[in-house]
Write an enzyme that holds these catalytic residues in place. Structure first.
Site, mmCIF file in Angstrom:
data_model
loop_
_atom_site.group_PDB
_atom_site.id
_atom_site.type_symbol
_atom_site.label_atom_id
_atom_site.label_comp_id
_atom_site.label_asym_id
_atom_site.label_seq_id
_atom_site.Cartn_x
_atom_site.Cartn_y
_atom_site.Cartn_z
ATOM 1 N N GLY A 69 -13.687 -3.375 -0.571
ATOM 2 C CA GLY A 69 -15.010 -2.865 -0.179
ATOM 3 C C GLY A 69 -15.445 -1.704 -1.057
ATOM 4 O O GLY A 69 -16.586 -1.641 -1.520
ATOM 5 N N LYS A 74 -20.658 -15.457 -0.174
ATOM 6 C CA LYS A 74 -22.070 -15.183 0.104
ATOM 7 C C LYS A 74 -22.765 -14.346 -0.963
ATOM 8 O O LYS A 74 -22.203 -13.378 -1.467
ATOM 9 C CB LYS A 74 -22.165 -14.393 1.414
ATOM 10 C CG LYS A 74 -21.786 -15.181 2.631
ATOM 11 C CD LYS A 74 -21.908 -14.260 3.809
ATOM 12 C CE LYS A 74 -21.556 -14.935 5.112
ATOM 13 N NZ LYS A 74 -21.451 -13.923 6.160
ATOM 14 N N GLY A 115 -9.423 -8.888 -2.448
ATOM 15 C CA GLY A 115 -8.118 -9.479 -2.126
ATOM 16 C C GLY A 115 -7.953 -10.884 -2.666
ATOM 17 O O GLY A 115 -6.872 -11.249 -3.123
ATOM 18 N N ARG A 138 0.822 -1.217 0.000
ATOM 19 C CA ARG A 138 0.000 0.000 0.000
ATOM 20 C C ARG A 138 0.854 1.264 0.000
ATOM 21 O O ARG A 138 0.460 2.273 -0.589
ATOM 22 C CB ARG A 138 -0.940 -0.006 1.199
ATOM 23 C CG ARG A 138 -2.028 -1.028 0.992
ATOM 24 C CD ARG A 138 -3.035 -1.007 2.103
ATOM 25 N NE ARG A 138 -4.165 -1.833 1.736
ATOM 26 C CZ ARG A 138 -4.987 -2.405 2.594
ATOM 27 N NH1 ARG A 138 -4.814 -2.238 3.889
ATOM 28 N NH2 ARG A 138 -5.997 -3.129 2.171
HETATM 29 P P1 AMP Z 1 -15.661 -13.333 -0.459
HETATM 30 O O1 AMP Z 1 -14.885 -12.669 0.638
HETATM 31 O O2 AMP Z 1 -17.125 -13.218 -0.345
HETATM 32 O O3 AMP Z 1 -15.130 -12.957 -1.829
HETATM 33 O O4 AMP Z 1 -15.399 -14.888 -0.269
HETATM 34 C C1 AMP Z 1 -14.143 -15.455 -0.387
HETATM 35 C C2 AMP Z 1 -14.152 -16.787 0.291
HETATM 36 O O5 AMP Z 1 -15.150 -17.619 -0.271
HETATM 37 C C3 AMP Z 1 -12.841 -17.507 0.151
HETATM 38 O O6 AMP Z 1 -12.220 -17.619 1.405
HETATM 39 C C4 AMP Z 1 -13.241 -18.872 -0.392
HETATM 40 O O7 AMP Z 1 -12.581 -19.945 0.231
HETATM 41 C C5 AMP Z 1 -14.719 -18.939 -0.088
HETATM 42 N N1 AMP Z 1 -15.401 -19.874 -0.993
HETATM 43 C C6 AMP Z 1 -15.432 -19.844 -2.333
HETATM 44 N N2 AMP Z 1 -16.085 -20.907 -2.816
HETATM 45 C C7 AMP Z 1 -16.484 -21.645 -1.765
HETATM 46 C C8 AMP Z 1 -17.191 -22.863 -1.612
HETATM 47 N N3 AMP Z 1 -17.623 -23.528 -2.679
HETATM 48 N N4 AMP Z 1 -17.453 -23.308 -0.360
HETATM 49 C C9 AMP Z 1 -17.007 -22.633 0.709
HETATM 50 N N5 AMP Z 1 -16.328 -21.473 0.638
HETATM 51 C C10 AMP Z 1 -16.060 -20.981 -0.584
#
Ligand code: AMP
Length: 389
Positions: free
Chosen positions: A369, A198, A346, A38
């Site tokens: 974010g 999510k 990230g 950064r």
């Molecule tokens: P996000 O911060 O919402 O972009 O989510 C990233 C996280 O989602 C990472 O740590 C991944 O390991 C997790 N992730 C992605 N695909 C899956 C999956 N099929 N089951 C569980 N976790 C997942």
């Protein structure tokens, strides 16, 4: 109207207050910086201001000191690192406002780093009196901290009311240029790839991007909430039960834009190296942890034909081989496409780096974010507050 840029300002002999993002990771104890990425990202604006005769005041937050001084979250290690990178001294202030700081203001060509803005609760409260104190330090304001542009704090929004000119720094400019380019009149076909854990984190992004893109490729755990909305079994995969109805609405509203995985890499347990199997339909008792080879092929075909690509979030549990295959394959496909590509978040950044293709991505956003809020169609308060050309 476009945002005023540091390039539009006359900086000679001016006291320039530059809000930077020095929220660096520190080793326990707070003395050692574990990644200076950064600080390096801020160097172009810092160098530009110094080359143009500014007396430079840098300000940032670091961590969450909860409104009081905490030596483990001091910016002092950043002053040292910046001095080494610039090859010139960087004075470290004991605070970010007050008479002691005012007495330290420097001559053109010199640099002063203020202490952690969040030592004062007024920073996050966007307090007017604190904002005025910060503004009193300078003649001109520059914001180069894209990563905090989605927060209306004293140093990102409040103090701008008390300065004559407020411009975007070079990094902020680049972020806005790319994010604007891919969301307003993008070269078509324009596609988005969304993954991650999510649906609930990315509802606005899905709704807004649906208006912009020609195809929206879904992967990661969020895909399983959508598959459940279509009535498919998802075994023990991560599903947000309370978002299934919403997923149904999003599918109905999408026409044929929303694209879901055709096959999956499943396992019985959530563990690195767990025995895995490719399936079209997820059996009971199995957990889908990555997209499967048919999906990789199909998504790669869409990516190869795209002229603009927006990517946020991994396609699977990419931290845990072999469930990194889908994410790495798509990173390579994006890099090979020759399209204008913007990667945010990230995890997606780590994926393009570990695939060795980061240099082929047009822009990797420094603000997870903030870039998500931008893609969700939200005007970032730290950008809205800047002066217009
Ligand atoms: P996000 O911060 O919402 O972009 O989510 C990233 C996280 O989602 C990472 O740590 C991944 O390991 C997790 N992730 C992605 N695909 C899956 C999956 N099929 N089951 C569980 N976790 C997942």
């Amino acid at each position: 109207m476009t945002t005023l840029s540091i390039r539009d300002l006359d900086l000679r002999n001016k006291r320039v207050f530059m809000r930077v993002d020095f929220n660096v990771p520190l080793a326990p104890g707070g003395k050692e910086i574990t990644s200076d990425k950064r600080i390096k990202a801020s160097l172009p604006s810092i160098q530009y201001a110094l080359d143009h005769g500014a007396a430079l005041i840098l300000a940032s937050h670091l961590g969450r000191p909860k409104g009081k001084p905490n030596p483990e979250m001091s910016l002092a290690p950043c002053a040292e690192r910046l001095a080494a990178l610039l090859g010139k001294p960087v004075a470290m202030a004991p605070d970010c406002v007050g008479p002691q700081v005012e007495a330290m203001l420097l001559k053109p060509g010199e640099v002063l780093l203020l202490e952690n803005l969040r030592y004062h609760p007024e920073e996050e409260k966007n307090d007017p009196a604190f904002s005025r104190q910060l503004a009193a330090l300078c003649d001109v304001y520059v914001n180069d901290a894209f990563g905090t542009a989605h927060r209306a704090h004293a140093s990102t929004v409040g103090m701008i009311a008390y300065v004559k000119q407020a411009a975007a720094g070079l990094l902020m400019d680049k972020e806005l240029e790319y994010l604007t380019k891919v969301t307003q009149n993008p070269e078509r076909p324009c596609i988005a790839i969304l993954g991650g854990a999510k649906v609930s984190d990315k509802i606005e992004v899905i709704q807004n991007l649906m208006k912009v893109v020609d195809r929206l490729l879904i992967g990661g755990a969020m895909a399983y909430t959508f598959l459940r909305a279509l009535g498919q079994g998802t075994g023990t995969s991560l599903v947000e039960e309370d978002k299934i109805d919403l997923a149904k609405e999003l599918i109905a509203a999408s026409g044929d834009k929303l694209v879901l995985p055709l096959d999956h890499l499943v396992a019985s347990e959530f563990k690195a190296g767990a025995e895995s199997q490719v399936v079209d339909l997820i059996p009971d008792g199995k957990m889908a942890l990555d997209i499967g080879p048919k999906t990789i092929a199909e998504y790669s075909k869409v990516i190869a034909g795209a002229r603009t690509i927006i990517w946020n979030g991994p396609m699977g549990v990419f931290e845990m081989p072999p469930f990194d295959k889908g994410t790495v394959a798509l990173a390579k496909a994006v890099a090979a496409s020759g399209a204008v590509s913007v990667v945010g978040g990230g995890d997606s950044e780590k994926a393009v780096k570990s695939a060795g293709v980061a240099y082929k991505i047009s822009h990797i956003s420094t603000g997870g974010g903030a870039s998500l809020e931008f893609l969700g169609g939200v005007e970032l308060p730290g950008v809205a507050a800047l002066s217009k050309k």
